[in-house]
Design an enzyme around this catalytic site. Sequence first.
Site, PDB file in Angstrom:
ATOM      1  N   ARG A  52       0.788  -1.179   0.051  1.00  0.00           N
ATOM      2  CA  ARG A  52       0.006   0.031  -0.002  1.00  0.00           C
ATOM      3  C   ARG A  52       0.787   1.333  -0.010  1.00  0.00           C
ATOM      4  O   ARG A  52       0.647   2.274   0.758  1.00  0.00           O
ATOM      5  CB  ARG A  52      -0.986   0.140   1.224  1.00  0.00           C
ATOM      6  CG  ARG A  52      -2.103  -1.310   1.192  1.00  0.00           C
ATOM      7  CD  ARG A  52      -2.944  -1.136  -0.102  1.00  0.00           C
ATOM      8  NE  ARG A  52      -3.786  -2.153   0.168  1.00  0.00           N
ATOM      9  CZ  ARG A  52      -3.688  -3.448  -0.159  1.00  0.00           C
ATOM     10  NH1 ARG A  52      -2.698  -3.839  -0.804  1.00  0.00           N
ATOM     11  NH2 ARG A  52      -4.803  -4.221   0.075  1.00  0.00           N
ATOM     12  N   SER A  89     -10.915   0.038   2.950  1.00  0.00           N
ATOM     13  CA  SER A  89     -10.331  -0.472   4.227  1.00  0.00           C
ATOM     14  C   SER A  89      -9.717   0.878   4.939  1.00  0.00           C
ATOM     15  O   SER A  89      -8.883   1.713   4.426  1.00  0.00           O
ATOM     16  CB  SER A  89      -9.085  -1.422   4.029  1.00  0.00           C
ATOM     17  OG  SER A  89      -9.551  -2.562   3.207  1.00  0.00           O
ATOM     18  N   GLU A  93      -5.204   3.948   6.077  1.00  0.00           N
ATOM     19  CA  GLU A  93      -4.809   3.651   4.883  1.00  0.00           C
ATOM     20  C   GLU A  93      -5.254   4.830   4.011  1.00  0.00           C
ATOM     21  O   GLU A  93      -4.227   5.369   2.992  1.00  0.00           O
ATOM     22  CB  GLU A  93      -5.426   2.470   4.567  1.00  0.00           C
ATOM     23  CG  GLU A  93      -5.229   2.062   2.795  1.00  0.00           C
ATOM     24  CD  GLU A  93      -5.986   0.867   2.447  1.00  0.00           C
ATOM     25  OE1 GLU A  93      -5.693  -0.233   2.929  1.00  0.00           O
ATOM     26  OE2 GLU A  93      -6.403   1.066   1.498  1.00  0.00           O
TER      27      GLU A  93
HETATM   28  C1  LIG Z   1     -15.294   0.021  -1.271  1.00  0.00           C
HETATM   29  C2  LIG Z   1     -14.090   0.304  -1.649  1.00  0.00           C
HETATM   30  C3  LIG Z   1     -12.982  -0.888  -1.688  1.00  0.00           C
HETATM   31  C4  LIG Z   1     -11.856  -0.852  -1.678  1.00  0.00           C
HETATM   32  N1  LIG Z   1     -11.240  -1.837  -2.019  1.00  0.00           N
HETATM   33  C5  LIG Z   1      -9.840  -1.764  -2.083  1.00  0.00           C
HETATM   34  C6  LIG Z   1      -8.770  -2.670  -2.151  1.00  0.00           C
HETATM   35  O1  LIG Z   1      -9.339  -3.879  -2.372  1.00  0.00           O
HETATM   36  N2  LIG Z   1      -7.448  -2.689  -2.457  1.00  0.00           N
HETATM   37  C7  LIG Z   1      -6.881  -1.487  -2.435  1.00  0.00           C
HETATM   38  O2  LIG Z   1      -5.890  -1.407  -2.700  1.00  0.00           O
HETATM   39  N3  LIG Z   1      -7.642  -0.282  -2.334  1.00  0.00           N
HETATM   40  C8  LIG Z   1      -9.009  -0.387  -1.991  1.00  0.00           C
HETATM   41  N4  LIG Z   1      -9.853   0.643  -1.818  1.00  0.00           N
HETATM   42  C9  LIG Z   1      -9.150   2.016  -2.125  1.00  0.00           C
HETATM   43  C10 LIG Z   1      -9.287   2.597  -3.502  1.00  0.00           C
HETATM   44  O3  LIG Z   1     -10.296   2.363  -4.264  1.00  0.00           O
HETATM   45  C11 LIG Z   1      -7.918   2.802  -4.068  1.00  0.00           C
HETATM   46  O4  LIG Z   1      -7.070   3.206  -3.275  1.00  0.00           O
HETATM   47  C12 LIG Z   1      -7.932   3.467  -5.381  1.00  0.00           C
HETATM   48  O5  LIG Z   1      -6.897   3.379  -6.179  1.00  0.00           O
HETATM   49  C13 LIG Z   1      -8.100   4.949  -5.386  1.00  0.00           C
HETATM   50  O6  LIG Z   1      -8.507   5.674  -6.795  1.00  0.00           O
HETATM   51  P1  LIG Z   1      -9.123   6.772  -6.688  1.00  0.00           P
HETATM   52  O7  LIG Z   1      -9.098   7.166  -8.345  1.00  0.00           O
HETATM   53  O8  LIG Z   1     -10.423   6.751  -6.119  1.00  0.00           O
HETATM   54  O9  LIG Z   1      -8.168   7.958  -6.075  1.00  0.00           O
HETATM   55  P2  LIG Z   1      -8.440   9.196  -5.068  1.00  0.00           P
HETATM   56  O10 LIG Z   1      -9.036   8.853  -3.920  1.00  0.00           O
HETATM   57  O11 LIG Z   1      -8.959  10.238  -5.991  1.00  0.00           O
HETATM   58  O12 LIG Z   1      -7.085   9.741  -4.591  1.00  0.00           O
HETATM   59  C14 LIG Z   1      -6.306   8.770  -4.068  1.00  0.00           C
HETATM   60  C15 LIG Z   1      -4.625   9.543  -3.767  1.00  0.00           C
HETATM   61  O13 LIG Z   1      -4.022   9.451  -5.188  1.00  0.00           O
HETATM   62  C16 LIG Z   1      -3.851  10.844  -5.558  1.00  0.00           C
HETATM   63  N5  LIG Z   1      -4.084  10.595  -7.002  1.00  0.00           N
HETATM   64  C17 LIG Z   1      -5.275  10.379  -7.534  1.00  0.00           C
HETATM   65  N6  LIG Z   1      -4.867  10.360  -8.947  1.00  0.00           N
HETATM   66  C18 LIG Z   1      -3.686  10.804  -9.106  1.00  0.00           C
HETATM   67  C19 LIG Z   1      -2.587  10.601 -10.475  1.00  0.00           C
HETATM   68  N7  LIG Z   1      -3.377  10.611 -11.534  1.00  0.00           N
HETATM   69  N8  LIG Z   1      -1.291  11.111 -10.115  1.00  0.00           N
HETATM   70  C20 LIG Z   1      -1.012  11.190  -8.861  1.00  0.00           C
HETATM   71  N9  LIG Z   1      -1.593  11.028  -7.935  1.00  0.00           N
HETATM   72  C21 LIG Z   1      -3.078  10.966  -7.933  1.00  0.00           C
HETATM   73  C22 LIG Z   1      -4.704  11.873  -4.971  1.00  0.00           C
HETATM   74  O14 LIG Z   1      -4.313  13.111  -4.784  1.00  0.00           O
HETATM   75  C23 LIG Z   1      -4.881  11.072  -3.496  1.00  0.00           C
HETATM   76  O15 LIG Z   1      -3.714  11.212  -2.797  1.00  0.00           O
HETATM   77  C24 LIG Z   1     -11.285   0.591  -1.564  1.00  0.00           C
HETATM   78  C25 LIG Z   1     -11.962   1.900  -1.679  1.00  0.00           C
HETATM   79  C26 LIG Z   1     -13.202   1.653  -1.497  1.00  0.00           C
HETATM   80  C27 LIG Z   1     -14.266   2.731  -1.467  1.00  0.00           C
END
Ligand SMILES: Cc1cc2nc3c(=O)[nH]c(=O)nc-3n(C[C@H](O)[C@H](O)[C@H](O)COP(=O)(O)OP(=O)(O)OC[C@H]3O[C@@H](n4cnc5c(N)ncnc54)[C@H](O)[C@@H]3O)c2cc1C
Length: 340
Positions: free
Chosen positions: A166, A239, A335
């Site tokens: 992570r 998580s 996380e």
């Molecule tokens: C129901 C649920 C289940 C989940 N299950 C998992 C799982 O099984 N495993 C897991 O690892 N995670 C899980 N997650 C967490 C999440 O889905 C991941 O971390 C996902 O990759 C976040 O993507 P996002 O586009 O929503 O990022 P955001 O929430 O929009 O951003 C997350 C971070 O990344 C940065 N960021 C976003 N885009 C970029 C970019 N293009 N360049 C640089 N930085 C950037 C943002 O500034 C922020 O710091 C879960 C979340 C939910 C709600």
Amino acid sequence: MSLAIQEQVSLRAYNTLAVDVRARFFVAVDSLEQLQAALLWAQQQDIAVLLLGGGSNLVLAADLDLLVIHLQLRGIQVLDEDANFARIEVQAGENWHDFVQWSLAQGLSGLENLSLIPGHVGAAPVQNIGAYGAELQDYFESAWVYDRQTQQPQRLTKAQCQFAYRDSLFKRESGRRVILSVIFKLPKQADLRLDYGDLRGYLAQQQISAPTPQDVSRAVCAIRAEKLPDPQQLANTGSFFKNPVVSAEHAEQLKQRYPKLVCFAQADGQSKLAAGWLIDQAGWKGHRQGDAGVHAKQALVLVNYGTASGQDILQLAAQIQADIRERYGVELEIEPNVLG
Ligand SMILES: Cc1cc2nc3c(=O)[nH]c(=O)nc-3n(C[C@H](O)[C@H](O)[C@H](O)COP(=O)(O)OP(=O)(O)OC[C@H]3O[C@@H](n4cnc5c(N)ncnc54)[C@H](O)[C@@H]3O)c2cc1C
């Protein structure tokens, strides 16, 4: 180039925890040129920037006095392929799960265990997303990023991204690099990983003895849907805590006291504990304080029943952390990214 910068925008629809905070400025960008213009604008205004994807890994604790840049670069391209592999470049704004399904439909494998993880492709390397014994880094080849320090696009190899559990360079040097696209090297012959969670049991129950990657993806989706709340139905950010890693001695002491302790030996001799198990055993599952709560089926997930603020969620998290520290001598690390 004209940028459609909006002011005082509610971010409720842009974070899966559905916290209602405001961004002072907000802009959507769908090209490198627009991104550069938005970054220049922020620099001229002397204002900080938040890069936003799907908002599924954020806890927004207060109004944000900054420019939110919503990354909407789209496109999937096969770069080259041979009999064994295909190299695919995916733009940052593509939906992660849709891309996984697209890759499976092309007869490519590797990403099936990561099905149904919310968010965009561009954010997936940030915390090296992982699930069911697989991680993004397993099939990651490189990424095109925009380095805000050098003001140049740059291609980073897997080694340069410094992936860990992570974690990655992008998380450690948060905000410095904007991920524009990710290049995956996906195999055409499946090498399935079925030894994690309930995967094997689920497939056996479905009487699938020789599963395909698509069968595994369907199994992962079904198991996840059973255990994790859909943010569309019940707001959450997945998580809430990382699984803590402790020394083998510490894990052994806990095992003496709690024979059913869930723990996994690590390559470096340490032990990874299941944070959800610790929180569940401590009696937090289903606990609710106002509109902030611990999910009734999965103790690792904190939920917003309606009007909880980011602060309400963080207060509940702090109580859980203090309790786990006192009971087990274990530190739980949050996380998702906390802002504001
Ligand atoms: C129901 C649920 C289940 C989940 N299950 C998992 C799982 O099984 N495993 C897991 O690892 N995670 C899980 N997650 C967490 C999440 O889905 C991941 O971390 C996902 O990759 C976040 O993507 P996002 O586009 O929503 O990022 P955001 O929430 O929009 O951003 C997350 C971070 O990344 C940065 N960021 C976003 N885009 C970029 C970019 N293009 N360049 C640089 N930085 C950037 C943002 O500034 C922020 O710091 C879960 C979340 C939910 C709600």
